[in-house]
Design an enzyme around this catalytic site. Sequence first.
Site, PDB file in Angstrom:
ATOM      1  N   HIS A  77     -15.780   4.756  -7.452  1.00 56.02           N
ATOM      2  CA  HIS A  77     -14.796   5.841  -7.574  1.00 56.02           C
ATOM      3  C   HIS A  77     -13.418   5.387  -7.102  1.00 56.02           C
ATOM      4  O   HIS A  77     -12.418   5.528  -7.818  1.00 56.02           O
ATOM      5  CB  HIS A  77     -15.280   7.028  -6.746  1.00 56.02           C
ATOM      6  N   GLU A  78     -13.364   4.827  -5.899  1.00 55.42           N
ATOM      7  CA  GLU A  78     -12.068   4.415  -5.341  1.00 55.42           C
ATOM      8  C   GLU A  78     -11.507   3.207  -6.079  1.00 55.42           C
ATOM      9  O   GLU A  78     -10.285   3.061  -6.200  1.00 55.42           O
ATOM     10  CB  GLU A  78     -12.202   4.124  -3.844  1.00 55.42           C
ATOM     11  N   HIS A 116      -9.487   4.467  -8.921  1.00 52.83           N
ATOM     12  CA  HIS A 116      -8.122   4.836  -8.511  1.00 52.83           C
ATOM     13  C   HIS A 116      -7.253   3.592  -8.326  1.00 52.83           C
ATOM     14  O   HIS A 116      -6.090   3.566  -8.727  1.00 52.83           O
ATOM     15  CB  HIS A 116      -8.164   5.603  -7.185  1.00 52.83           C
ATOM     16  N   HIS A 176      -6.260   1.985 -11.599  1.00 50.80           N
ATOM     17  CA  HIS A 176      -5.280   2.889 -12.219  1.00 50.80           C
ATOM     18  C   HIS A 176      -3.889   2.622 -11.642  1.00 50.80           C
ATOM     19  O   HIS A 176      -2.905   2.468 -12.380  1.00 50.80           O
ATOM     20  CB  HIS A 176      -5.703   4.339 -11.954  1.00 50.80           C
TER      21      HIS A 176
END
Length: 630
Positions: free
Chosen positions: A410-411, A414, A417
């Site tokens: 998940h991180e 980020h 991105h």
Amino acid sequence: MKTFFKNCTLILLVLLSSQVLIAAPKERADIDTRHKWKMTDIYSDWNAWEQDLQRLEGMMDDYSKLKGSLSGGPQNLLKAYTMRDELGLIADRVQTYAGLVRALDNRDNEIYAKLQQVGILFSKFGTATAWFAPEMMTIEWSTMETWLNETPDLKPYGFSIEDLYRQQAHVLDEKSELLLSYFSRLSGTPGTVYDQLSTADIKFGTIELSTGEEVQISEGEAGRIFATSRNHEDRKAAFLERNGTYNDNINTYAASYDGICQRDWAYAQARNYGSTLERTLGNNNIPVEVYLNLLEQARAGTAPLQRYHKLRKEALKLDEYDGYDSAIPVIEFEKDYDYDGVAKIVQKSIKPLGKSYSKKQLQAFSPGWVDVYETPGKTTGAFSAGLYGVHPYMLLNYTNTLNDVFTLAHEMGHTVHTMFANEAQTFSNSGYTLFVAEVASTMAEAHLLEYMLKTSKDPKERLVLLSHAIDNIAGTFYTQVLFADYEYQVHKLVEEGQPITADVLNSVYHDVLVTFYGDSMENHELYDVTWARIPHFSSVPYYVYQYATSYAASASLFKQMNEGTRKSKKQAKANYINLLKSGGSDYPVEQLKKAGVDMTKPEAVQAVIDNMNDLVNRYEKELKKLGLVD
């Protein structure tokens, strides 16, 4: 209006609101340096930080002196925006550095004082520069449009300038803007009351477990019991004590929340908006239809959620099943997921996204970029903090569990991105909104899930993987829409001049709870006070819906990448990478449209509901294979 300092506000909010670990298995000195942040990538030491802080204060004074010069021509405007970028870059570094160091040990009051020092400086600057937007608005749009067309150096600021004019009806005159700025710190008082009541003043009691052990309840301890105790009565006792404590203070919580809602409505009216929702969405030019479409489709799509909990009730052999039973695994499953081994799995899982994505994620695993393990005083949870011109910093509290595996993915979503956005965009256009942020993180999780399901031969692990994915949709999509529904209804009551009491808030929450869970849970009456436990309602109203929209958009994009013709799937992946590269250079709804998802349409939300239904079907099959349900 957009936040002046791009990423700092969110980072500071996360760091200051996080709970502190009281104890941890490792001391920082015992952790390999490759698993710890390298803070010297930002500043060599605190002296270097202090020099930038002082420099920043001087630059703020210089910026304030530009008042009255904007109408003098495009070069004057360019000077102002260039100085804003210079200020923003330094401010980002100053605040992020202090915030990250604080995150490593929240017990250090000297670092906390430095963060407060930065906050006070920024608050003063906000008041001193309240002139900027009103002065911009004195320049006719036709003149501004000519400047933009004839001055190439202004092009990077075009989106920001056009957005300011879009919101012209909501920008007040200089005197009014200055007056509103005086209330900026005061407006946070209801939220501060909530924070103090929920942290410093809350007094949970103790319970006696079925083992005879007496346990002091806290949010963390209650959560641990829900997730680990296989005794239903222990879980129920923990719930009654936790929610009962909030209920004991429910009138104070109601008064605090009423103050927050009244404040939001007052600011909305002051800026000429028709509702608090309109004002909140207006900041990023998000149509109200997006929010209402989300609520409508989610309410109509609760069947898979309810079926999942009914399957769990059967598998757990429970006569009574409630929310406090929703975290306990239906089977015992223990597997140690070593961080370095998982890093390789995460890397393999995103290969379908292409070489450029894989290359960036491999770089994100570099020594000094990820602070992996929990240590005394370290901020709990996980986050990825972007820093333009340096690199993102990822915080984990990795303990080798399956949850930690997906948190890492998940991180990393980020982080990658941020890397794409920072590489492709100027500083002023690099900061993306939360509305698109969670697309990247949940997309990374979706790829990891499919990879692990394909490679796992253990039926128990497959069941646990499916359960994790379903729980993720339940928590990130359904629960957040439930919260968004509650906020919408309460704010409407405030805007209609209706009284807001604890009984009113409990009633609203009860109704949305039943709407989403139906008869799949007992819905104990103390669940009606759950609204008092949710800090987002007080800290950032109308915020959580974006988790749900992002999850829905991610599900839709993932579907496009994996269904259809080879050409269409290739195009869908290219569109996704372009979405990551776009940073904050356009409005989020438009960014998603270009990527292939229209969030005003029912099908955008239906994609995640269809995904939930598919996962529950697969989950039921695995339960039957293991003989847990008929």
